[in-house]
Write an enzyme that holds these catalytic residues in place. Structure first.
Site, PDB file in Angstrom:
ATOM      1  N   SER A 146       0.860  -1.193   0.211  1.00 53.89           N
ATOM      2  CA  SER A 146      -0.031   0.100  -0.138  1.00 53.89           C
ATOM      3  C   SER A 146       0.726   1.143   0.042  1.00 53.89           C
ATOM      4  O   SER A 146       2.060   1.124   0.737  1.00 53.89           O
ATOM      5  CB  SER A 146      -0.918  -0.048   1.269  1.00 53.89           C
ATOM      6  N   TYR A 151      -2.053   5.550  -4.306  1.00 55.37           N
ATOM      7  CA  TYR A 151      -2.987   6.612  -4.408  1.00 55.37           C
ATOM      8  C   TYR A 151      -2.495   7.874  -5.117  1.00 55.37           C
ATOM      9  O   TYR A 151      -1.511   8.189  -5.339  1.00 55.37           O
ATOM     10  CB  TYR A 151      -3.303   7.137  -2.800  1.00 55.37           C
ATOM     11  N   THR A 193      -5.748   2.706  -6.996  1.00 57.26           N
ATOM     12  CA  THR A 193      -6.793   2.601  -6.430  1.00 57.26           C
ATOM     13  C   THR A 193      -8.020   4.002  -6.670  1.00 57.26           C
ATOM     14  O   THR A 193      -7.359   5.205  -6.610  1.00 57.26           O
ATOM     15  CB  THR A 193      -6.797   2.754  -4.821  1.00 57.26           C
ATOM     16  N   LYS A 241      -8.577  -0.509  -9.440  1.00 57.01           N
ATOM     17  CA  LYS A 241      -9.054  -1.108  -8.251  1.00 57.01           C
ATOM     18  C   LYS A 241     -10.080  -0.416  -7.692  1.00 57.01           C
ATOM     19  O   LYS A 241     -10.080   1.032  -7.550  1.00 57.01           O
ATOM     20  CB  LYS A 241      -7.788  -1.262  -6.932  1.00 57.01           C
ATOM     21  N   HIS A 263     -13.334  -1.602  -1.389  1.00 49.21           N
ATOM     22  CA  HIS A 263     -12.518  -0.919  -0.156  1.00 49.21           C
ATOM     23  C   HIS A 263     -12.944  -1.755   1.118  1.00 49.21           C
ATOM     24  O   HIS A 263     -12.762  -1.259   2.272  1.00 49.21           O
ATOM     25  CB  HIS A 263     -12.497   0.210  -0.105  1.00 49.21           C
ATOM     26  N   ARG A 282     -13.026 -14.437   3.084  1.00 50.72           N
ATOM     27  CA  ARG A 282     -12.589 -15.151   4.715  1.00 50.72           C
ATOM     28  C   ARG A 282     -12.220 -16.657   4.448  1.00 50.72           C
ATOM     29  O   ARG A 282     -12.092 -17.356   5.686  1.00 50.72           O
ATOM     30  CB  ARG A 282     -13.586 -14.736   5.833  1.00 50.72           C
TER      31      ARG A 282
HETATM   32  C1  GLV Z   1      -6.732   2.806   3.469  1.00 51.31           C
HETATM   33  O1  GLV Z   1      -6.693   2.319   2.518  1.00 51.31           O
HETATM   34  C2  GLV Z   1      -7.978   2.531   4.361  1.00 51.31           C
HETATM   35  O2  GLV Z   1      -8.937   1.894   4.099  1.00 51.31           O
HETATM   36  O3  GLV Z   1      -7.972   3.015   5.680  1.00 51.31           O
END
Ligand code: GLV
Length: 388
Positions: free
Chosen positions: A107, A130, A156, A252, A276, A311
């Site tokens: 990330s 990002y 994203t 994404k 997300h 999961r």
């Molecule tokens: C970041 O990607 C979050 O969802 O906090």
């Protein structure tokens, strides 16, 4: 040592061993958490179709995602603050993924930097981006991912502005944590976490601190997303970023067939159907419900992957049988990391692989690339009743 048989066991240990602030960060959805809950409960509404008297020897889960060989079509999703769940968490997760043979996605909001992870792994990982207002910083970030030989850029699209997660505000989430009396009392029961954290130098946002200008509080996710993220992101800017990167791209955060068509038009190697993890638009539909209309909209033009709500290996099997060609897990590996570090991430991957393998066999299939709708019993209207 407790016997660990499923992802839920890892989750219980994660909760016991990790400061509340970080466990809650992972285990939150936005606002009422409706979408967060439905991402998992909608998987339960689909049934697997049991078949018998089918030769189940010589099974394989090996597949490909964006042309890369994977031991199973399950990548580790980008998760912010992974290195706060356990010291050096991104390095530990990346190493577990590499040993297992699945992709790891770092990330932008990681604790370990791109360079840290590259230094401690030997196979290319994926980098999640990002989009930032500061074009100079954005360019340098992309260049850093190129220099680290990242083999895909995961852009994203669903977080230009942060959805509110109540627990993060109540807990005063920050990295590193501010040592208030409540945090100190919590840390007093999480000794291993604290000792490991004291032994590492990686305790703040590694891709930001020292690289980005104008962040008023670099320990706060809220201030730096509000100050840095580009609220004006549009398809044209996505095209520009794609060009700047010049390599494989995954888009994404697609949840709507119209956006999926746009993503295919702009061009990408895969779209990632995602809400997300239920952390952004509360009230949006679950990804497993969104999948079918999106598959129909893109009609095989690009690979379609799915995250949010997985999961178990049975969940992966359901997503693949619905038509996804790859999946991502976020919380499922984070539970493993918080429970047992690198070994815990390996356990999470092993659990999912075993569940997928045995369930695939009981559906009468031997090759994960051959699972299809025949393996499923889907309630009428499951995907369609939410359209329009
Ligand atoms: C970041 O990607 C979050 O969802 O906090």
């Amino acid at each position: 040592m407790p016997v660990i048989t499923c992802i839920d066991d890892l989750k219980r240990l994660h909760k016991r061993r990790t400061p509340k602030m970080f466990y809650d960060y992972a285990e939150s959805g936005s606002w009422t958490e409706q979408t967060f809950r439905e991402n998992t409960s909608d998987f339960e509404k689909i049934r697997l179709r049991q078949r018998v008297a089918v030769d189940m020897s010589n099974r394989t889960l090996a597949s490909k995602m964006i042309g890369q060989d994977v031991a199973m079509p399950v990548a580790l999703a980008p998760v912010g603050l992974t290195g706060m769940q356990r010291a050096d968490g991104e390095i530990k997760a990346a190493r577990a993924a590499e040993a297992f043979g699945v992709p790891f996605t770092l990330s932008t909001m990681s604790i370990c930097s791109i360079e840290d992870v590259a230094e401690h792994t030997s196979r290319p990982f994926w980098f999640q981006l990002y989009t930032m207002k500061d074009q100079d910083y954005l360019r340098r970030l992309i260049q850093r991912a190129k220099d680290a030989k990242c083999s895909a850029l995961v852009i994203t699209l669903d977080l230009q502005i942060l959805g509110q997660r109540h627990k993060d505000l109540k807990n005063g989430l920050s990295a590193p944590p501010k040592l208030t009396p409540a945090v100190m009392a919590d840390l007093a029961t999480k000794w291993t976490w604290g000792l490991e954290m004291l032994a590492t130098k990686r305790r703040s946002f590694g891709n930001i601190v020292g690289h980005a200008q104008g962040v008023t509080d670099p320990s706060s996710l809220f201030s730096w997303t509000a100050e840095q993220f580009d609220p004006q992101l549009d398809w044209k800017k996505i095209e520009e970023i794609k060009e700047l990167w010049g390599g494989k791209v995954i888009l994404k955060g697609i949840l709507d067939p119209e956006d999926a068509k746009m993503a295919a038009k702009v061009g990408c190697d895969a779209i990632l159907v995602s809400n997300h993890g239920g952390r952004q638009l509360d009230g949006a539909i679950s990804t497993i419900r969104a999948l079918d209309p999106i598959l129909q909209a893109v009609g095989g033009e690009v690979e379609v992957h799915l995250d949010s709500g997985i999961r178990s290996g049975q969940d992966v099997l359901k997503a693949l049988a619905m038509g996804a060609s790859g999946t991502f897990i976020g919380r499922s590996f984070i539970y493993g990391l918080g429970a047992n570090g690198e070994d815990g991430v390996r356990s999470a991957l092993e659990i999912i692989a075993k569940e997928m393998d045995i369930s695939m066999a009981l559906c009468g299939k031997r090759d994960i690339n051959e699972v299809d709708r025949d393996c499923l019993q889907i309630p009428e209207g499951f995907s369609g009743q939410w359209q329009g």
